[in-house]
Design a protein around this motif. Structure first.
Motif, short mmCIF file in Angstrom:
data_model
loop_
_atom_site.label_atom_id
_atom_site.label_comp_id
_atom_site.label_asym_id
_atom_site.label_seq_id
_atom_site.Cartn_x
_atom_site.Cartn_y
_atom_site.Cartn_z
N GLY A 192 0.77 -1.23 0.00
CA GLY A 192 0.00 0.00 0.00
C GLY A 192 0.80 1.28 0.00
O GLY A 192 0.37 2.26 -0.57
N ARG A 193 1.92 1.32 0.68
CA ARG A 193 2.71 2.55 0.75
C ARG A 193 4.19 2.19 0.72
O ARG A 193 4.56 1.03 0.62
N THR A 194 5.06 3.19 0.78
CA THR A 194 6.49 2.95 0.79
C THR A 194 6.89 2.31 2.12
O THR A 194 6.87 2.96 3.16
N PHE A 195 7.25 1.06 2.05
CA PHE A 195 7.47 0.26 3.25
C PHE A 195 8.56 0.85 4.14
O PHE A 195 8.43 0.87 5.37
N SER A 196 9.61 1.37 3.55
CA SER A 196 10.74 1.86 4.32
C SER A 196 10.40 3.13 5.11
O SER A 196 11.19 3.55 5.96
N ASP A 197 9.27 3.75 4.85
CA ASP A 197 8.85 4.95 5.57
C ASP A 197 8.16 4.61 6.90
O ASP A 197 7.76 5.52 7.62
N TYR A 198 8.03 3.31 7.19
CA TYR A 198 7.25 2.90 8.34
C TYR A 198 8.09 2.13 9.36
O TYR A 198 8.92 1.29 9.00
N ASP A 199 7.85 2.45 10.63
CA ASP A 199 8.33 1.60 11.71
C ASP A 199 7.41 0.39 11.77
O ASP A 199 6.19 0.53 11.67
N MET A 200 8.02 -0.78 11.96
CA MET A 200 7.25 -2.02 11.98
C MET A 200 7.47 -2.73 13.31
O MET A 200 8.59 -2.81 13.80
N ALA A 201 6.39 -3.26 13.86
CA ALA A 201 6.48 -3.87 15.19
C ALA A 201 5.66 -5.14 15.27
O ALA A 201 4.75 -5.37 14.47
N TRP A 202 6.01 -5.92 16.27
CA TRP A 202 5.23 -7.10 16.65
C TRP A 202 4.67 -6.87 18.05
O TRP A 202 5.39 -6.44 18.96
N PHE A 203 3.40 -7.17 18.20
CA PHE A 203 2.73 -7.19 19.49
C PHE A 203 2.11 -8.57 19.67
O PHE A 203 1.96 -9.31 18.70
N ARG A 204 1.73 -8.89 20.88
CA ARG A 204 1.04 -10.15 21.13
C ARG A 204 -0.03 -9.93 22.19
O ARG A 204 0.07 -9.04 23.02
N SER A 235 7.30 6.46 10.33
CA SER A 235 8.49 6.72 11.14
C SER A 235 8.45 8.14 11.69
O SER A 235 8.05 9.08 11.00
N GLY A 236 8.90 8.29 12.93
CA GLY A 236 8.93 9.61 13.55
C GLY A 236 8.58 9.53 15.01
O GLY A 236 8.48 8.45 15.58
N PRO A 237 8.40 10.69 15.63
CA PRO A 237 8.08 10.74 17.06
C PRO A 237 6.75 10.04 17.36
O PRO A 237 5.87 9.98 16.52
N GLY A 238 6.63 9.56 18.60
CA GLY A 238 5.37 8.94 18.98
C GLY A 238 5.59 7.74 19.88
O GLY A 238 6.69 7.46 20.32
N LEU A 239 4.51 7.03 20.11
CA LEU A 239 4.51 5.90 21.04
C LEU A 239 5.00 4.65 20.31
O LEU A 239 4.21 3.93 19.70
N LEU A 240 6.28 4.42 20.40
CA LEU A 240 6.89 3.33 19.64
C LEU A 240 6.59 1.97 20.25
O LEU A 240 6.57 0.96 19.55
N TYR A 241 6.35 1.94 21.57
CA TYR A 241 6.21 0.66 22.27
C TYR A 241 4.78 0.40 22.74
O TYR A 241 4.54 -0.56 23.49
N SER A 242 3.87 1.23 22.34
CA SER A 242 2.47 1.09 22.74
C SER A 242 1.59 0.83 21.54
O SER A 242 1.78 1.42 20.48
N PRO A 243 0.57 -0.02 21.68
CA PRO A 243 -0.36 -0.24 20.58
C PRO A 243 -1.01 1.06 20.12
O PRO A 243 -1.37 1.19 18.94
N LYS A 244 -1.12 2.02 21.01
CA LYS A 244 -1.77 3.28 20.66
C LYS A 244 -0.98 4.06 19.63
O LYS A 244 -1.52 4.95 18.97
N GLY A 245 0.29 3.73 19.46
CA GLY A 245 1.12 4.47 18.53
C GLY A 245 1.06 3.97 17.10
O GLY A 245 1.68 4.56 16.22
N TYR A 246 0.31 2.92 16.85
CA TYR A 246 0.31 2.27 15.55
C TYR A 246 -1.00 2.45 14.81
O TYR A 246 -2.08 2.29 15.39
N HIS A 247 -0.87 2.77 13.54
CA HIS A 247 -2.03 3.09 12.72
C HIS A 247 -2.60 1.85 12.04
O HIS A 247 -3.80 1.79 11.78
N TYR A 248 -1.74 0.91 11.72
CA TYR A 248 -2.15 -0.20 10.88
C TYR A 248 -1.82 -1.53 11.56
O TYR A 248 -0.75 -1.68 12.17
N TRP A 249 -2.74 -2.47 11.40
CA TRP A 249 -2.61 -3.77 12.05
C TRP A 249 -2.97 -4.90 11.10
O TRP A 249 -3.86 -4.75 10.25
N GLY A 250 -2.29 -6.02 11.29
CA GLY A 250 -2.69 -7.24 10.61
C GLY A 250 -3.78 -7.94 11.39
O GLY A 250 -4.21 -7.49 12.45
N GLN A 251 -4.21 -9.08 10.86
CA GLN A 251 -5.32 -9.82 11.47
C GLN A 251 -4.85 -10.72 12.62
O GLN A 251 -5.66 -11.22 13.38
#
Length: 125
Positions: free
Chosen positions: A26-38, A101-117
């Motif tokens: 959908g967008r330029t992948f390298s512009d995004y911080d990517m994380a795993w949550f559980r 990528s940028g300032p924000g909540l890097l370690y909190s689910p609240k900081g993330y805009h997009y999620w997988g299933q």
């Protein structure tokens, strides 16, 4: 919009390994911080690991250090989580998440805009 699809979950014995994958589109992948949550049943969603988009910096939850490795392939628009020496208490649904990528909540689910299933990881004794 960014679409995320996880794969690689399954059933593994305690002490075993799994490799999770997250395919992005959908967008330029390298512009995004990517994380795993559980998220385990009855518990809140918790941070596992993140890899930044700009410099590829990696951060892990303390319990995962030395056992998990997060990586990304900006050509294939994919992120991975290699999990070794899995523990019973790590049974959960694992989610891939993305944020610009940028300032924000890097370690909190609240900081993330997009999620997988999510993909189920079950660690058995």
């Amino acid at each position: 919009q960014v679409q995320l699809v996880e794969s690689g979950g399954g059933l593994v014995e305690a002490g075993g390994s799994l490799r999770l994958s997250c395919a992005a589109s959908g967008r330029t992948f390298s512009d995004y911080d990517m994380a795993w949550f559980r998220q385990a049943p009855g518990k809140e969603r918790e941070f596992v690991a993140v890899i930044t988009g700009d410099r590829g910096n990696k951060v892990y939850v303390d319990s995962a250090k030395g056992r998990f490795t997060i990586s990304r392939d900006n050509v294939r628009n994919s992120m991975y989580l290699q999990m070794n020496f899995l523990k019973l208490e790590e049974t959960a649904v694992y989610y891939c998440a993305a944020r610009p990528s940028g300032p924000g909540l890097l370690y909190s689910p609240k900081g993330y805009h997009y999620w997988g299933q999510g993909t189920q990881v079950t660690v058995s004794s």
